[in-house]
Design an enzyme around this catalytic site. Sequence first.
Site, PDB file in Angstrom:
ATOM      1  N   ASP A  24       0.868  -1.173   0.000  1.00  0.00           N
ATOM      2  CA  ASP A  24       0.000   0.000   0.000  1.00  0.00           C
ATOM      3  C   ASP A  24       0.915   1.236   0.000  1.00  0.00           C
ATOM      4  O   ASP A  24       2.131   1.149   0.135  1.00  0.00           O
ATOM      5  CB  ASP A  24      -0.959  -0.037   1.208  1.00  0.00           C
ATOM      6  CG  ASP A  24      -2.223   0.776   0.951  1.00  0.00           C
ATOM      7  OD1 ASP A  24      -3.260   0.492   1.540  1.00  0.00           O
ATOM      8  OD2 ASP A  24      -2.142   1.720   0.121  1.00  0.00           O
TER       9      ASP A  24
HETATM   10  C1  GLC Z   1      -4.422   4.176  -0.397  1.00  0.00           C
HETATM   11  C2  GLC Z   1      -5.298   3.013  -0.011  1.00  0.00           C
HETATM   12  C3  GLC Z   1      -5.319   1.924  -1.045  1.00  0.00           C
HETATM   13  C4  GLC Z   1      -5.093   2.514  -2.424  1.00  0.00           C
HETATM   14  C5  GLC Z   1      -3.684   3.065  -2.462  1.00  0.00           C
HETATM   15  C6  GLC Z   1      -3.372   3.715  -3.816  1.00  0.00           C
HETATM   16  O1  GLC Z   1      -3.792   4.709   0.739  1.00  0.00           O
HETATM   17  O2  GLC Z   1      -5.086   2.403   1.246  1.00  0.00           O
HETATM   18  O3  GLC Z   1      -6.586   1.275  -0.928  1.00  0.00           O
HETATM   19  O4  GLC Z   1      -5.264   1.523  -3.424  1.00  0.00           O
HETATM   20  O5  GLC Z   1      -3.455   3.988  -1.423  1.00  0.00           O
HETATM   21  O6  GLC Z   1      -4.163   4.845  -3.987  1.00  0.00           O
END
Ligand code: GLC
Length: 714
Positions: free
Chosen positions: A257
């Site tokens: 993430d």
């Molecule tokens: C965010 C979220 C995740 C998302 C990622 C990219 O913080 O936790 O669900 O896909 O970053 O945007």
Amino acid sequence: MSRIDNLMARMTLAEKLGQLTMTASSYTVTGPVIAGDSTQSIIDGTIGNLLNMVGAGPVHEMQRLAVEKSRLRIPLLIGLDIIHGHRTLFPIPLAEAGVFDENLWERTAREAAREGTADGLAMTFAPMLDVSRDPRWGRTAEGPGEDSWLNARIAQAKVRGFQGNDLSSPEAMAACAKHFVAYGGVTAGREYAAVDISERNLREVYLPGFAAAVHAGVATLMPAFTDLNGVPMTAHIPLLRDWLRGEMGFDGVIVSDYNAIAELIKHGVAADLVDAAVLALKAGVDIDMMADAYRKGLPIALEQGRVTIEEIDASVRRVLRLKEQLGLFDDPYRRGATPEPAAVVARRHALARDVARRAVVMLKNERDTLPLSAAAKALCVIGPLADASTEMKGPWWGAGEHEPAISVLAGLRAALPQTDIRHAPGVAIESDDESGIEAAARLCDGADAVLLCLGERATMSGEAASRATPALPGRQQALAEAVMARAHALGIPVVAILFSGRPLVVPWLSEHADALLAAWFLGVEAGHAIADVVTGQVSPVGRTPMSWPRAVGQVPIFYGQRPSGRPMNPADYFTSKYQDVDNTPLYAFGHGLTYGRFSYDDLQVAPPRVREQDTLKISVSLRNVGAREAEETVFLFVRAKVSRVTRPLLELKGYAKLRLKPGEAGSVDLELRAAELRLLGPDLQPLFETGEVEILVGPSAEQTGLLRQTIELC
Ligand code: GLC
């Protein structure tokens, strides 16, 4: 020598680590990140993946740098969060879960993939598969609700929808099962907080959705930000390497993430970026999103002998193989090559309207308040969510940011051009200013009905949006009381329509409104869909995929609780209860009324004795004893009567739908493989137990409404 072998043999360490790095184009969210101008890095081959780009033009521009200017011409993998539609936003996932229709779940993902690939994208960070039983947590909005069985079916439908059966197709994109795992169990519903759950809950509630996604062939997976029982998921060797890659055989790409690898330092398990990079790589995380930990940390770790080049190569190979599966080497510009015809987009909007209509949950409808009388001459549309088109798009609008959405007011005016539709917000969503309440209440004079549009701002749910008191924000309760008093004094019915990314704690509104709809956030066609339902163009179909608490103190609340040795008994003081609130939810999982009325009868379950290899045939008769045609959703639950472990009071194992005209009768047939009744024994090993099992069928998890029959597993 294969293309990948050839590339691996030629790549420098910097180019390999570039393939393990994903950066956002030009904007940052947390921490010291590498976003900004990545163009030179792309040309140098030291960035191999991007996120947060929108538009075929910019995407192809970046792709051209990689494919035509870099030394090895490795195409970029470019992804974006397409959570509930790309530009054409469908209802938020929590709302769509309540449609209980696997074909629709798949179709909206398919259409989102078509629209996203038309913008040049090859990957989405969806489906989000985080079961949640806590409306304080903002990300309930993005997920499947409280039920594990439902989550697994949504997982399969979404992976099929996004990926199709050929990842190299110009309309296919890599899906991403997230956030692995049990993110919905954050302490006290507080975003990003620690997660402590039992091994049983992990295996029975949270892992099945990810297992289903893997079985459906999901191409990528994203670990959660959170720690699980003390181990951050981004470094969780037992679950990422041993269970996911080992037991489940997942050989796809694991993408961290956003900045999550660097956040291992804040978790306190890594002293620095080198430590963090080592932990994540060893756990099998292939792509470092936004932390730049791999590029900065792994060369040092390699020199220190803390990782091997073979470990790095294994991740690089998985990333290159995904790019090959997506057809990016063969034709990096195939996605976004041709703009979509307007007719395709129009059909997509029609689908968005249909799904939105089906996602509306009618929680209450006293005295058939709805549908509105066709004779109504004047309607009041009051409340801060009445003319709030932006809010209708929900907390993760993504590429839909600038897409127009239809507000309730606009939808009603379009549907009822001859009706006098009066509007006043009364209050703002969150402010304490009550000065507009009196004028709003006075609008009721001479009206035939009131539509009271209340609820949350879209960004009061979603990521980083937990609420300790998930009730009506601001002074909306005061507005509701004033309008209700005025309207009821005039004998005018009040339809309350709630907009939220979660079940709200609204006991007063539930008691006083004549009708109550949960409209969640329904996407770009919200207003038209709501107008279709309240005017009776369509009957509501939606069911709530989460229990609605009477009080936040009941949370976590869900239908699949275990019985306790002292289950609630009003005749016995020493039983499981609260002194101040009933144990039951305000509205049960699966609850949702229609414009029909369905009687259930004649439950048939055969055979009465079943072996593990058998299949149960279940049928139930229904009659629409109401005055309007409608579609009923029938749920199939099971309950083990005696087991070696305490079992949930109910377990969902199926659903079916039946549309009947007034007075019409019909039957619903369901099948259940007895093998699906296997459970995890005291040793957490799969166990097919003999003994009595109840089969229960009905319109929701509300026990009093279920027909039941006992069978014997043998
Ligand atoms: C965010 C979220 C995740 C998302 C990622 C990219 O913080 O936790 O669900 O896909 O970053 O945007």
